[in-house]
Design an enzyme around this catalytic site. Structure first.
Site, mmCIF file in Angstrom:
data_model
loop_
_atom_site.group_PDB
_atom_site.id
_atom_site.type_symbol
_atom_site.label_atom_id
_atom_site.label_comp_id
_atom_site.label_asym_id
_atom_site.label_seq_id
_atom_site.Cartn_x
_atom_site.Cartn_y
_atom_site.Cartn_z
ATOM 1 N N CYS A 228 -2.828 -15.225 28.300
ATOM 2 C CA CYS A 228 -1.772 -16.171 27.892
ATOM 3 C C CYS A 228 -1.114 -15.671 26.607
ATOM 4 C CB CYS A 228 -2.369 -17.561 27.651
ATOM 5 S SG CYS A 228 -3.264 -18.256 29.047
ATOM 6 N N CYS B 274 -15.926 8.618 13.076
ATOM 7 C CA CYS B 274 -16.312 7.219 12.883
ATOM 8 C C CYS B 274 -15.204 6.486 12.130
ATOM 9 C CB CYS B 274 -17.611 7.116 12.089
ATOM 10 S SG CYS B 274 -19.032 7.910 12.856
ATOM 11 N N ASP C 274 14.007 7.888 -19.809
ATOM 12 C CA ASP C 274 14.661 6.871 -20.616
ATOM 13 C C ASP C 274 14.519 7.337 -22.071
ATOM 14 O OD1 ASP C 274 15.783 4.352 -21.388
ATOM 15 O OD2 ASP C 274 13.763 3.683 -21.890
ATOM 16 N N ASP D 157 9.527 2.812 -19.450
ATOM 17 C CA ASP D 157 8.520 1.946 -20.049
ATOM 18 C C ASP D 157 7.769 1.095 -19.040
ATOM 19 O OD1 ASP D 157 10.238 -0.080 -19.365
ATOM 20 O OD2 ASP D 157 10.970 -0.431 -21.383
#
Length: 813
Positions: free
Chosen positions: A16, A91, A512, A707
Site C-alpha cells: 500500500c 560491511c 577580506d 572573519d
C-alpha cells in the site's frame, strides 16, 4: 524548497505504501515523496507543491490523507552512531546501503576506520529504532543507546586488547602445529599427524576465530557479502580437506593451513585495530584534555570544589598558577599568561587580562585569576572542536566514491573468480600442472604432484584469502582521520572531507581586509570637526555604539576614554557597506564612509584623500539636511606574519586578492605593505560575492578568507570558505575550514595539509588497487600458498593504515 507531511489512512501493508509513493512521485510536479508504512506518514519535498493536490493524489489511489504540517525549509537532522559488527569495507558498504533504504534517511556515510555512521534523517518520518532494526536485520548493530556510546578512547582500547588476546591464543595453538606441519612436509613422520591437524585446527578456526566466521555466515544469510565471507569460505574449505582426507578420500590435507590462515588473519586484525586506534588519537587527546573539577566561589564568597559537569554559566571560577582553566570564560580579575597550545597550536604562552576570553582546558601559567563562566557542556570550545573533528571524519571525500563502487562489487567478483579458478584447475589440470612444474623450480611451496582436486582447492583458497577490499575501504577514511586530527592539533578545524579535497586545488586566495589581513583593532588617529569636538564625538559615538564593526567600536572606546556621554538613539537604520543612521536628541545623524557622504551630495574634503594615502580609514558624520559635522580618521595595523604568509602563497603559485569596502587609498596601502597581487575596493558585501563569481567563471578555484560571520555570504560562495581568528565560538560560522589562530600563516598550513593528506590518499588507493590487481591473478594460477596469500592480505590493510599515520610527522610549516 517546501516540505509537506501527510498523515495517511487505510494502509494495511508495505505494498500500500509503495502504491501511494509511486503515485505521489509520478504526479506531484517532480517532487520527491517518501511513504513510511510504519508511521503511516508521507513526506513530500519539492518547489511547486500544494497540500490539497497531494491529498487528492493519495485519495485517487484509494487511501485517505490529512495535512500534518508544511515547512519551507528542510528539518533534516544529522546524527552520528556507533556501528558494531563491521569487520571490513564491504560491511561498511552494506550498512550504508541498508540505512539509505530506510524511509526518512536522506543520506548516510559509514566510515569503517572510525566504525561510525553519520546519517541525515527526518526525525518525523524515521526513528532511531527503525534504523537500528534495519541495520540489525543486515547483521550489524547500530548503537542508539546513549549509555552504550562510550568514549572512543575506551572503545579502541578494549578492541585492541581483545584482538591481541585472540592473536596470542591463536598462535599458542597454531605455532606448534606450524612447526609440526613443516617437519611433516620435510619427510619427518609424525604419528597421527592428520588427526592432530584436524583436532588442533578446529578451536583456532571455529572458537578463537568465531567472530569472522559468524560475520561471514550472517552476511550470507542476509544475502550479502563482506571480507569475512572470503575468510569463512577459505578456512572452512581448508578444514574440510582434513575431514575428507580422514574419511579416506585421496586429497591433500589443508586443515593446518586453515588454522594458519586464521592465525595470520587475526594478526592482521590486531595490527589494523591498533593502527586505527592511533589514527583516531586526535579525538582521544582532546577528550583527555578536559578538566575534571573546578574551584568556584559560593554565595558567601567562599571557595568550593565541584565537578566540572556541575558548572553553570555565570559561576565565578578561581584558577591558580599551573592549573587547567575548567571551562570557557572571561577574566574578571587578575593578569596572567595562558598556554593555549592545545587549542591553537601556538607554543608560546599568551598574556590574558581582565575582559579577555579564556578557553577551557588551557593551562593558566603565572597569576591567580577569577573567571566568569560563559560556556559549559556542549557549547564549550573543546566540545565544539571534538564535534567538528568527529563530523569531518564522518564525511566522505569525493575521491572515495570510485573506491566505494569497487568495494560494493569486490567480494562478489572475487567469489566468481575463485569459482572460475576452481573449475579451471579441475577442467584443465594439465595446463595448471605445467605452470606448477615451471614455478616449483624457484617457489618451494609449489607442489606439481598435487591431484586435480587438491590443486583446485589450493589455488581457489589462495584466491579467496588474498583478496582485500579492506585496503580499498581504509585508503581514504584513515588518511582523513589523521589529516583532520593533525589539523585540529595545529588549530585548523576542517568541517568536511570535501573541503579538504578542494583546498588542495585552490589557485586563488581572496582575503577580506579588516580583521583578516589587519588586526581588526583600529584606533583613532585624527579628528576634524565643524562643531564642538566633544559634541561631535557624542553624536558619532552614540550612533556607532549600535554598530558591530571594529571601526565603530574603536570610536566608542575613544569617546568613553574622553568621558563622553553616550546618548540614546532612535529609529536606527544600518546601510550595509555604507554606514549607519539614527536620531540623536531629535536630530537625524548619518555616520559612514565617504561614499555615503557623496551619495547625499556632500563634497568630500581633501583630507579624506590625504588620510587614505596614509593607509587610514575615514568615518564622516553629517545631518540629514546635508550639514557636514566632521570626520574621524582611524588606522589599523597589519597582522604579524601577514606579508610572509602571502609571499608563501605566491611561492606556491597561488594568486592573492584583497576585497574590501574601504577606500582606494587605504586598500592600496595595505596591499602594498603585504605584497598582495590584486585589490578591489569600495565593495559592498554583495559586490564581494560578485567578484568571487567572476573569478570562478574564469575556472579559478577560490578560497575566501574572512572573519566567519560578517563575511558569511562570501565564504559560502567561495569553493573553500576559511574563517580566521574567530575566537572561542566556532560553531556558527559559514566556513568550510576554521582557523583558531588569527594569523594568516594558518591559511598556508591548511592548504599544505590538504595537499599532504591527498598525497597519502592517492598513495593508499594506488597500492590497494595495485596489490589486488597483481595478487589475485598470481593466486589464481597457483603461485601463492594460501598462508602466504593471507599474510599478504593482512599486510596490505596494515600498510594502508600505517602509511596514513606517517602524515602525523609531515611538516606543514
Amino acid at each position: 524548497m517546501k516540505k509537506i507531511v501527510l498523515d495517511l489512512k487505510g494502509m494495511t501493508c508495505a505494498s500500500c505504501a509503495l502504491t501511494i509513493e509511486k503515485a505521489l512521485n509520478k504526479k506531484a510536479n517532480g517532487a520527491k515523496a517518501v511513504v513510511n508504512f510504519a508511521v503511516e506518514r508521507a513526506v513530500i519535498e519539492g518547489e511547486d507543491i500544494e497540500p490539497e493536490k497531494l491529498i487528492s493524489i493519495v485519495k485517487s489511489t484509494g487511501y485517505d490523507a490529512s495535512l500534518i504540517k508544511v515547512e519551507e525549509e528542510s528539518a533534516d537532522t544529522k546524527k552520528t552512531y556507533k556501528v558494531n559488527g563491521m569487520t571490513c569495507a564491504s560491511c561498511a558498504a552494506t550498512v550504508e546501503k541498508t540505512l539509505k533504504k530506510v524511509p526518512g534517511v536522506e543520506d548516510a556515510n559509514v566510515n569503517i576506520a572510525t566504525e561510525m555512521a553519520t546519517v541525515v534523517i527526518d526525525p518525523r518520518v524515521v526513528s532511531e529504532r527503525e534504523m537500528a532494526k534495519a541495520v540489525s536485520n543486515a547483521g550489524y548493530e547500530l548503537v542508539i543507546s546513549h549509555e552504550k556510546q562510550t568514549s572512543r578512547s575506551d572503545d579502541f582500547s578494549q578492541r585492541v586488547k581483545s584482538a591481541k588476546m585472540k592473536m596470542i591464543w591463536a598462535w599458542i595453538i597454531t605455532g606448534p602445529l606450524t612447526v609440526a606441519m613443516i617437519v611433516d612436509m620435510l619427510g619427518g613422520k609424525i604419528p597421527y599427524f592428520d588427526w592432530i591437524s584436524v583436532v588442533v585446527s578446529f578451536p583456532v578456526i571455529f572458537i578463537i576465530g568465531y567472530t569472522p566466521i559468524r560475520s561471514g555466515l550472517v552476511a550470507l544469510l542476509h544475502r550479502g557479502t563482506n571480507m569475512d565471507v572470503l575468510i569463512l569460505l577459505g578456512v572452512t574449505a581448508s578444514f574440510a580437506t582434513g575431514i575428507l582426507s580422514l574419511s579416506g578420500m585421496k586429497i591433500a590435507d589443508y586443515s593446518a593451513v586453515g588454522a594458519m590462515i586464521m592465525g595470520f588473519f587475526l594478526v592482521g586484525k590486531y595490527l589494523e585495530t591498533a593502527a586505527k586506534g592511533k589514527a583516531s588519537e586526535a579525538i582521544k587527546k582532546l577528550l583527555q584534555m578536559s578538566a575534571k573539577s573546578a574551584r568556584i566561589l559560593d554565595e558567601n564568597g567562599k571557595e568550593m570544589e565541584i565537578p566540572v559537569e556541575s558548572l553553570a554559566v555565570g559561576d565565578i571560577m578561581i584558577v591558580k598558577p599551573s592549573e587547567q582553566i575548567p571551562t570557557d570564560g572571561v577574566i574578571i580579575e587578575g593578569d596572567t599568561t595562558v598556554d593555549e597550545s592545545m587549542a591553537t597550536g601556538e607554543s608560546m604562552p599568551v598574556r590574558r587580562t581582565v575582559e579577555d576570553e579564556v578557553i577551557g582546558s588551557t593551562i593558566n601559567q603565572m597569576g591567580t585569576i577569577k573567571v566568569r563562566v560563559t560556556r559549559v557542556g556542549d557549547d564549550t570550545f573543546l566540545s565544539q572542536v571534538i564535534k567538528l573533528v568527529d563530523e569531518a571524519q564522518g564525511t566522505k571525500v569525493p575521491i572515495q566514491a570510485f573506491a566505494d563502487k569497487i568495494v560494493g562489487i569486490f567480494v562478489p567478483v572475487v567469489l566468481v573468480t575463485a569459482a572460475a579458478v576452481f573449475i579451471f584447475w579441475l577442467v584443465e589440470p594439465s595446463v595448471g600442472r605445467g605452470i606448477m612444474v615451471w614455478a616449483s623450480s624457484f617457489l618451494p611451496w609449489v607442489n606439481p604432484n598435487l591431484d586435480a582436486l587438491s590443486a583446485a582447492i589450493f589455488a581457489s583458497v589462495a584466491t579467496l584469502v588474498i583478496a582485500c577490499p579492506c585496503a580499498l575501504g581504509l585508503a581514504t577514511p584513515t588518511a582523513l582521520m589523521v589529516g583532520s586530527g593533525k589539523g585540529a592539533s595545529e588549530g585548523i578545524l576542517i568541517r568536511s572531507g570535501e573541503a579538504l579535497q578542494t583546498a588542495k586545488d585552490v589557485d586563488t586566495v581572496v582575503f577580506d581586509k579588516t580583521g583578516t589581513i589587519t588586526s581588526g583593532i583600529p584606533h583613532v588617529t585624527d579628528i576634524k570637526s565643524e562643531i564642538n569636538e566633544n559634541e561631535f564625538l557624542k553624536l558619532i559615538a552614540s550612533i556607532e555604539n549600535h554598530s558591530e564593526h571594529p571601526l565603530g567600536k574603536a570610536i566608542v572606546d575613544y569617546a568613553k576614554s574622553k568621558d563622553i556621554k553616550i546618548e540614546n538613539v532612535e529609529k536606527l537604520l544600518v546601510r550595509p557597506g555604507l554606514g549607519i543612521e539614527g536620531i540623536v536628541n531629535g536630530k537625524k545623524i548619518l555616520v559612514g564612509s565617504p561614499r555615503l557622504a557623496s551619495s547625499k551630495g556632500i563634497v568630500v574634503s581633501k583630507d579624506v584623500q590625504k588620510y587614505g594615502m596614509e593607509g587610514k580609514t575615514v568615518i564622516m558624520a553629517f545631518e540629514e539636511n546635508g550639514r557636514y559635522l566632521g570626520m574621524i580618521a582611524l588606522a589599523d595595523t597589519i597582522k604579524e606574519g601577514a606579508r610572509e604568509a602571502i609571499n608563501a602563497l605566491k611561492e606556491m603559485g597561488i594568486e592573492t586578492i584583497m576585497l574590501t569596502g574601504d577606500n582606494e587609498f587605504t586598500a592600496k596601502s595595505v596591499a602594498e605593505q603585504t605584497g598582495i597581487d590584486n585589490v578591489r575596493y569600495n565593495l559592498l558585501p554583495s559586490d564581494k560575492i560578485e567578484e568571487i563569481k567572476k573569478l570562478q567563471s574564469q575556472s579559478k578555484i577560490v578560497a575566501m578568507v574572512g572573519d566567519g560571520i560578517n563575511d558569511a555570504p562570501s565564504l559560502k560562495q567561495a569553493n573553500v570558505g576559511i574563517a580566521i581568528g574567530t575566537g572561542t565560538d566556532i560553531a556558527k560560522e559559514a566556513s568550510d575550514i576554521t582557523l583558531v589562530k588569527g594569523e594568516l600563516r594558518s591559511v598556508v598550513k591548511a592548504i599544505k595539509l590538504s595537499k599532504a593528506t591527498f598525497q597519502k590518499i592517492r598513495q593508499n588507493l594506488f597500492w590497494a588497487f595495485f596489490y589486488n590487481v597483481i595478487a589475485i591473478p598470481l593466486a589464481g594460477i597457483g603461485l601463492l600458498h594460501p598462508v602466504i596469500a593471507e599474510i599478504a592480505m593482512a599486510s596490505s590493510s596494515v600498510n594502508v593504515v600505517t602509511n596514513s599515520l606517517r602524515l602525523k610527522k609531515r611538516s606543514i610549516d
